[in-house]
Design a protein around this motif. Structure first.
Motif, short mmCIF file in Angstrom:
data_model
loop_
_atom_site.label_atom_id
_atom_site.label_comp_id
_atom_site.label_asym_id
_atom_site.label_seq_id
_atom_site.Cartn_x
_atom_site.Cartn_y
_atom_site.Cartn_z
N UNK A 61 0.82 -1.22 0.00
CA UNK A 61 0.00 0.00 0.00
C UNK A 61 0.85 1.26 0.00
N UNK A 62 2.10 1.15 0.46
CA UNK A 62 3.04 2.29 0.45
C UNK A 62 4.06 2.17 -0.68
N UNK A 63 3.83 1.26 -1.62
CA UNK A 63 4.71 1.03 -2.77
C UNK A 63 6.14 0.72 -2.32
N UNK A 64 6.28 0.12 -1.15
CA UNK A 64 7.59 -0.27 -0.67
C UNK A 64 8.46 0.86 -0.18
N UNK A 65 7.95 2.09 -0.15
CA UNK A 65 8.74 3.24 0.29
C UNK A 65 8.73 3.31 1.82
N UNK A 66 9.90 3.43 2.41
CA UNK A 66 9.99 3.55 3.87
C UNK A 66 9.77 4.99 4.30
N UNK A 67 8.56 5.47 4.07
CA UNK A 67 8.17 6.83 4.43
C UNK A 67 7.78 6.86 5.91
N UNK A 68 7.68 8.06 6.51
CA UNK A 68 7.18 8.13 7.89
C UNK A 68 5.81 7.48 8.06
N UNK A 69 4.93 7.61 7.06
CA UNK A 69 3.60 6.99 7.16
C UNK A 69 3.71 5.47 7.18
N UNK A 70 4.59 4.92 6.34
CA UNK A 70 4.79 3.47 6.30
C UNK A 70 5.35 2.99 7.64
N UNK A 71 6.35 3.67 8.16
CA UNK A 71 6.94 3.29 9.44
C UNK A 71 5.91 3.36 10.57
N UNK A 72 5.04 4.38 10.52
CA UNK A 72 4.00 4.50 11.54
C UNK A 72 3.02 3.33 11.44
N UNK A 73 2.67 2.94 10.22
CA UNK A 73 1.78 1.80 10.05
C UNK A 73 2.43 0.52 10.56
N UNK A 74 3.72 0.32 10.31
CA UNK A 74 4.41 -0.86 10.81
C UNK A 74 4.44 -0.89 12.34
N UNK A 75 4.59 0.29 12.95
CA UNK A 75 4.57 0.35 14.41
C UNK A 75 3.19 -0.04 14.95
N UNK A 76 2.13 0.41 14.27
CA UNK A 76 0.78 0.04 14.69
C UNK A 76 0.55 -1.46 14.53
N UNK A 77 1.05 -2.02 13.44
CA UNK A 77 0.93 -3.46 13.23
C UNK A 77 1.63 -4.22 14.35
N UNK A 78 2.82 -3.77 14.70
CA UNK A 78 3.58 -4.44 15.76
C UNK A 78 2.81 -4.46 17.07
N UNK A 79 2.16 -3.34 17.39
CA UNK A 79 1.38 -3.27 18.63
C UNK A 79 0.17 -4.21 18.57
N UNK A 80 -0.48 -4.26 17.42
CA UNK A 80 -1.66 -5.11 17.29
C UNK A 80 -1.28 -6.59 17.34
N UNK A 81 -0.12 -6.92 16.80
CA UNK A 81 0.29 -8.32 16.75
C UNK A 81 0.70 -8.87 18.11
N UNK A 82 0.98 -8.01 19.05
CA UNK A 82 1.40 -8.50 20.38
C UNK A 82 0.34 -9.38 21.02
N UNK A 83 -0.90 -9.09 20.76
CA UNK A 83 -1.98 -9.89 21.36
C UNK A 83 -2.59 -10.86 20.36
#
Length: 502
Positions: free
Chosen positions: A197-219
């Protein structure tokens, strides 16, 4: 077929390669010396059949002679890392490289739809190539992960110019990426669809989405709890591979193809199946498997992968008298070996240690065993110590006696279980060293209704040293690698039977 080599000229507008790509290329270690300097044409609008402009960059080998062309069709950015890894590095070796953004991405017109439009847009690009005076008529395709899907879509009905392909960590069956044995690959699906969805670009928005995913995956998450990019939501809503949603999703090339993967690659099983399909059809093919994950194959594995790709293209596109190598090139416990066929799975030693059978196995989704190592897209990927997983209360553990001599497995494996119960099962083969430390080798997951159940571990290339033990672990699906399922209780009636896949 001999390559077509009419007189070709350099593009008049070829300029200097962008600075970022030049700098990145200098950081790529272990690649061969450049044969040619490289020029660049950027932002070309290549018309699709319906008139949609497809943004395209052209990397040009600056030298005398006729050079074949490599096409990369990408849903990711045309910049980092692909500009250096594909554009500059291959042009240095004497290939025109056409790096194109899929429609709806990277400035191309239209709307991006996974696995739609790829073949048509590929054929339109070949039509455009025929009008370029530098195009010799010798064409190959190359791509990594989702890029390779577009390459294979074109190669299913190849134009006459398309002579060869290289598929790196290939994603040619999207359903098999999202689901294994009927079980949703939660972590990989979330990470990959977010990257897309971010075309593979490591933008601040992409990094923020990855951080949210990490939090959701903990449970952990159930499939019905997933909110994410449309490609993921639509996949989760259509688990049946025979459904209309997946029409046209699975692709298989029909040209000579070199397939490159890693033992801990999320698409290893797809790579092996593609190799076997091509070989069964009599199409020249080669499979290279290294000690890599999906993401390290083009990092740590780049020198070996690059060498295999260039060798393949020179053998099939340039007419150079160069053999591409044995059909199987496999890294077995750190040693590169060449094989004509899979050696196969040997007779396995018996389990000397394990639970008293019949044994009860429970799966509680909110207390599932932890994800440790294996074919993942996160930092947990690869070969890891998995003692903590083995010690979980809801894991059945079977071990051999200490090996008197080395045991080598180079083949495709599954494990047969006899049990009662309904639900999802995870099976892992691990290597326990003389100090009692356990590391994962291969694993698989399957949905069962009881009875005799086979869980596919996939391709294995591993040598168990003398003094080590084999360990087999059976549990419910670890979290957050897989989506949470329903609670289940199984009764395992007999020892597991590892064997060559049927």
């Amino acid at each position: 077929m001999a390559p077509v080599t009419p007189t070709a000229r350099l593009p008049r507008a070829a300029g200097r390669v962008p600075r970022g790509a030049r700098l990145h290329r200098r950081l790529l270690r272990g690649l061969p010396e450049a044969r040619y300097p490289v020029g660049f044409e950027g932002g070309i609008d290549v018309p699709a059949a319906d008139g949609v402009p497809l943004k395209t960059d052209h990397y040009v080998p600056l030298g005398e002679g006729d050079f074949p062309t490599l096409l990369v069709s990408s849903p990711y950015t045309r910049g980092f890392p692909w500009a250096a890894v594909f554009g500059v590095a291959f042009a240095e070796q004497g290939f025109h490289v056409v790096l194109q953004s899929r429609r709806g991405t990277g400035g191309s017109g239209g709307t991006f739809h996974p696995w739609q439009d790829e073949a048509d847009d590929g054929h339109a690009t070949v039509t455009w190539l025929r009008g370029q005076d530098w195009f010799t008529g010798a064409l190959g395709t190359i791509g990594a992960s989702a890029q390779s899907h577009a390459s294979a879509a074109l190669a299913q009905d190849p134009p006459p110019e398309l002579r060869a392909a290289v598929a790196l960590v290939p994603l040619h069956d999207p359903h098999a990426f999202f689901f294994t044995g009927g079980v949703l690959n939660l972590e990989n699906a979330l990470v990959a669809s977010t990257a897309l969805s971010h075309e593979g670009r490591m933008t601040p928005a992409h990094l923020a989405d990855l951080a949210r995913i990490s939090r959701r995956l903990r449970r952990g998450l159930r499939a019905d709890e997933i909110t994410g990019p449309p490609v993921l939501r639509h996949a989760v809503a259509h688990p049946d591979p025979a459904g209309a949603h997946w029409t046209g999703a699975k692709v298989t090339p029909r040209v000579p193809t070199c397939v490159i993967s890693g033992w801990q690659d999320v698409t290893l099983d797809q790579a092996v199946r593609e190799y076997e399909t091509l070989r069964g059809a009599g199409t020249p093919t080669r499979l290279v498997v290294g000690p890599w994950t999906h993401t390290t194959a083009l990092g740590q594995g780049l020198p070996e992968a690059f060498d295999a790709a260039v060798t393949w293209f020179r053998a099939h596109l340039t007419g150079e008298a160069q053999e591409p190598g044995a059909p199987l090139r496999l890294n077995v416990s750190g040693e590169w070996r060449d094989f004509d066929t899979w050696p196969g799975v040997p007779d396995m030693p018996t389990w000397e240690h394990g639970p008293e059978l019949p044994a009860t196995l429970r799966y509680e989704p909110d207390a599932a065993p932890p994800s440790i190592g294996g074919a993942l897209l996160s930092h947990r990927a690869g070969v890891k110590r998995d003692d903590r997983y083995a010690a979980h209360q809801d894991v059945l553990l079977f071990e051999t006696a200490v090996l008197d001599e080395p045991l080598e497995i180079v083949g495709v494996m599954d494990v047969r279980l006899r049990l009662s119960g309904h639900g999802d099962l995870f099976v892992r083969l691990s290597d326990v060293d003389a100090g009692g430390r356990s590391h994962n080798v291969a694993d698989g997951v399957a949905r069962t209704a009881g009875g005799e159940t086979s869980v596919r571990l996939g391709a294995v290339g591993h040598r168990f040293a003398a003094g080590h033990r084999l360990r087999l672990l059976v549990s419910g699906p670890p979290s957050p690698r897989y989506a949470k399922g329903g609670a289940a209780t199984f009764t395992v009636a007999a020892p597991p039977e590892p064997r060559g896949a049927r």
